[in-house]
Design a protein around this motif. Structure first.
Motif, PDB file in Angstrom:
ATOM      1  N   ARG A 388     -56.567  95.958  50.672  1.00 55.09           N
ATOM      2  CA  ARG A 388     -55.905  96.745  49.623  1.00 55.09           C
ATOM      3  C   ARG A 388     -56.948  97.361  48.688  1.00 55.09           C
ATOM      4  O   ARG A 388     -57.940  96.734  48.341  1.00 55.09           O
ATOM      5  CB  ARG A 388     -54.966  95.840  48.822  1.00 55.09           C
ATOM      6  CG  ARG A 388     -54.248  96.516  47.687  1.00 55.09           C
ATOM      7  CD  ARG A 388     -53.402  95.497  46.926  1.00 55.09           C
ATOM      8  NE  ARG A 388     -52.609  96.118  45.879  1.00 55.09           N
ATOM      9  CZ  ARG A 388     -53.048  96.362  44.655  1.00 55.09           C
ATOM     10  NH1 ARG A 388     -54.289  96.032  44.326  1.00 55.09           N
ATOM     11  NH2 ARG A 388     -52.263  96.930  43.754  1.00 55.09           N
ATOM     12  N   ASP A 431     -54.539  87.438  43.154  1.00 60.54           N
ATOM     13  CA  ASP A 431     -53.241  88.086  43.356  1.00 60.54           C
ATOM     14  C   ASP A 431     -53.367  89.463  43.980  1.00 60.54           C
ATOM     15  O   ASP A 431     -52.468  89.917  44.692  1.00 60.54           O
ATOM     16  CB  ASP A 431     -52.503  88.191  42.018  1.00 60.54           C
ATOM     17  CG  ASP A 431     -52.130  86.823  41.457  1.00 60.54           C
ATOM     18  OD1 ASP A 431     -52.072  85.874  42.268  1.00 60.54           O
ATOM     19  OD2 ASP A 431     -51.919  86.715  40.234  1.00 60.54           O
ATOM     20  N   GLU A 432     -54.479  90.159  43.701  1.00 60.62           N
ATOM     21  CA  GLU A 432     -54.633  91.528  44.194  1.00 60.62           C
ATOM     22  C   GLU A 432     -55.311  91.589  45.556  1.00 60.62           C
ATOM     23  O   GLU A 432     -55.533  92.664  46.096  1.00 60.62           O
ATOM     24  CB  GLU A 432     -55.454  92.347  43.190  1.00 60.62           C
ATOM     25  CG  GLU A 432     -54.828  92.437  41.814  1.00 60.62           C
ATOM     26  CD  GLU A 432     -53.474  93.127  41.837  1.00 60.62           C
ATOM     27  OE1 GLU A 432     -53.325  94.090  42.607  1.00 60.62           O
ATOM     28  OE2 GLU A 432     -52.573  92.697  41.103  1.00 60.62           O
TER      29      GLU A 432
END
Length: 585
Positions: A388, A431-432
């Motif tokens: 991501r 979390d990312e």
């Protein structure tokens, strides 16, 4: 150590003293020169006597009136017993007024002059200007009134004509002199000074006299009505950093007798900057400088734009250096994590080729990664993922996952468990830290590809020129890596025939805005088949590489907003292949 502020104050006092001494010395020289010119007559010469004045030598009133360079009207106001203006008798005019009427006014605009008439009957719109008030004040106070700007209309056969004048009213015995000076040029000059923030003045070096332009106060930000400062007053009002340049300019103009300039900042002017260009005004060619004439231009906006441009240039340079540094890191990182395939997998019945296109907005590397390497058990680990985000942040996560998978693969555990463990690594990173991936193991002894899907586009099988996505794993595609701990994944087995090509790709290659995964997949399948029809992949690694280069070129374009990666595997026949390996998985 001396206090820097104290040093600056002492230096400013010395510079002001130098300017004062320079101006005072020039003032003495000018006054001495003037005195010598007044008293020193050539030898044998005496001042000539003046002829006696007789009434016959005195000019008439009309002659005096005609000598005035501006239009002038001789008028007699009529007041009532309370001193209120009732009418104005227009008695006569001078040559300049007649010339103006003849040259500027269309023929027939005014009735023929027949002698004294009412001023407001002949020019009705003058009654609505400041002239009646000026006449009343001149009558009551006995003093000159004006100049004031008056705008009035004159109706002509071709339409109304607007006239702008600078009007003055002067008492003259029992009558009044009304002078009208063309005001449009003065108004345009004032407007020009205001628009380009420019003013000018001439300073008398023999005294303290100053002749400024009309816009002097406004341009320099001085209070209206405050006397214009002399040159030493200008130096006193200047900031300390302006004094050296001001002194040098005064020195060049006064003593070197040449045009010079400096930058001037005035205290309390809000950091405004003025460019002062000055020239000497001499008594006679080659003689003493009696005055200094200067133009002052407000260049604050130009300096601010220049500083902003310099800041932008410095920031652009820093960004360029940063981009170069990041690009260098990206090159090293890309070489470290994105392998180059040659013929190392041929002995296991596979050919591999890859194409990577970084996001043009980033520094040459992003979150896409791929891997195809032999394991100690004789099988081949194959993976393609997309971390991501963009840039080095995504590349960092990509590197973590890639190297973690390489280590986990040595456990010889099935791909389902490898994917689950890799998900735990991503979840522990933050979390990312999410990513999609295809994790596969190729079994050469059975020509079998076992693979899992973690939120990634499914691989495509190209067989005999027809392309189709591989079947979805049982239970559907798994969650992306890093979304939820303890996620389980299932694997799909795909047998490969000689000549089969498996295409794994990242969504950056096919995705368009707005996103439509089904349409993106169809576009990829059509492009894969079309490229196969146009030029079937040649033999060997080079042929496979040329095919996927062609495919990426067809799909790529300015629409792309992410990294794009394509990994191709082709099964080839291998004689005498003997691999000792445990049964699947």
């Amino acid at each position: 150590m001396n206090d820097p502020s104290s040093v600056r104050r002492v230096r400013s006092r010395l510079e002001l003293q130098a300017i004062q001494q320079l101006l005072e010395a020039q003032r003495r020289r000018v006054r001495t020169y003037s005195e010598l010119q007044r008293t020193n007559l050539p030898p044998g010469r005496t001042p000539p006597g003046l002829p006696p004045v007789t009434p016959s030598l005195l000019p008439s009133g009309q002659e005096v009136l005609d000598a005035l360079p501006m239009a002038a009207l001789w008028v007699a106001p009529v007041f009532d017993i309370d001193g209120e203006l009732q009418d104005v008798l227009y008695l006569t005019r001078n040559a300049a007024a007649r010339a103006f009427a003849d040259s500027r006014l269309p023929e027939g605009s005014l009735p023929r002059w027949t002698g004294p008439v009412s001023l407001f009957e002949r020019f009705p719109s003058l009654a609505r200007t400041a002239i009646p008030r000026m006449l009343t004040l001149a009558f009551r106070q006995g003093t000159l009134q004006g100049p004031e700007t008056v705008e009035w209309l004159l109706h002509t056969p071709s339409g109304p004509m607007r006239i702008t004048d600078e009007a003055c009213v002067a008492p003259c015995g029992a009558h009044f002199l009304l002078t009208l000076k063309r005001g449009d040029r003065l108004r345009m000059a004032a407007a020009a000074q205001r628009l380009v923030r420019t003013c000018w003045a001439e300073w008398n070096l023999g005294g303290h006299g100053v002749e400024p332009s009309r816009g002097f106060h406004q341009v320099l930000g001085l209070t209206e009505g405050v006397p214009v400062p002399d040159l030493f007053g200008l130096a006193t009002a200047a900031t300390s950093d302006s004094l050296p340049g001001l002194y040098q300019m005064l020195y060049d103009v006064i003593l070197r007798k040449r045009t010079a300039e400096c930058e001037l900042r005035l205290q309390g002017s809000g950091n405004r900057v003025f460019r002062m260009v000055a020239e000497p005004v001499r008594v006679a060619p080659g003689s003493l400088v009696r005055a200094l004439r200067a133009v002052l231009i407000d260049v604050t906006a130009d300096r601010q734009r220049r500083k902003a441009a310099q800041r932008s240039a410095r920031e652009a340079h820093r960004e360029h250096e940063r981009a170069e540094a990041v690009a260098e890191i990206a090159d090293v990182l890309r070489e470290a994590v994105l392998p180059h395939f040659q013929d190392e997998l041929d002995a296991y019945g596979l050919e591999a080729a890859a194409v990577y296109r970084p996001d043009a907005r980033e520094a040459g590397v992003g979150g896409d990664w791929y891997k195809a390497r032999k394991l100690p058990d004789g099988r081949i680990l194959i993976a393609l993922g997309d971390a991501r985000g963009h840039g080095l942040e995504a590349a960092t996560l990509m590197a973590k996952l890639r190297y973690a998978l390489a280590g986990l693969a040595y456990t010889e555990e099935p791909v389902e468990l490898l994917t689950q463990w890799l998900n735990e690594v991503a979840c522990a990173d933050g979390d990312e830290s999410t990513a999609t991936a295809i994790i596969a193991r190729y079994h050469p002894e059975r020509a079998l590809l076992r693979w899992t899907c973690a939120g990634h586009p499914r691989p495509v099988l190209l067989r005999d020129g027809r392309a189709a996505p591989l079947p979805t794993p049982a239970g559907g595609p798994g969650l992306s890596l890093g979304v939820l701990p303890a996620t389980e994944y299932s694997a799909t087995e795909t047998p490969l025939e000689v000549g089969d090509i498996v295409l794994m790709y990242s969504d950056g290659l096919t995705e368009r805005r707005p996103a439509d995964p089904d349409r993106d997949t169809r576009r990829f399948l059509e492009a894969a088949e079309r490229c196969f029809e146009e030029a079937a992949p040649g033999l060997g690694h080079a042929g496979l590489q040329a095919y996927i280069e062609r495919l990426v070129t067809r799909l790529d374009g300015p629409h792309r907003t992410d990294d794009a990666t394509l990994l191709a595997l082709r099964r080839i026949g291998v004689r005498g292949l003997s691999v000792i390996a445990p049964p699947c998985p």
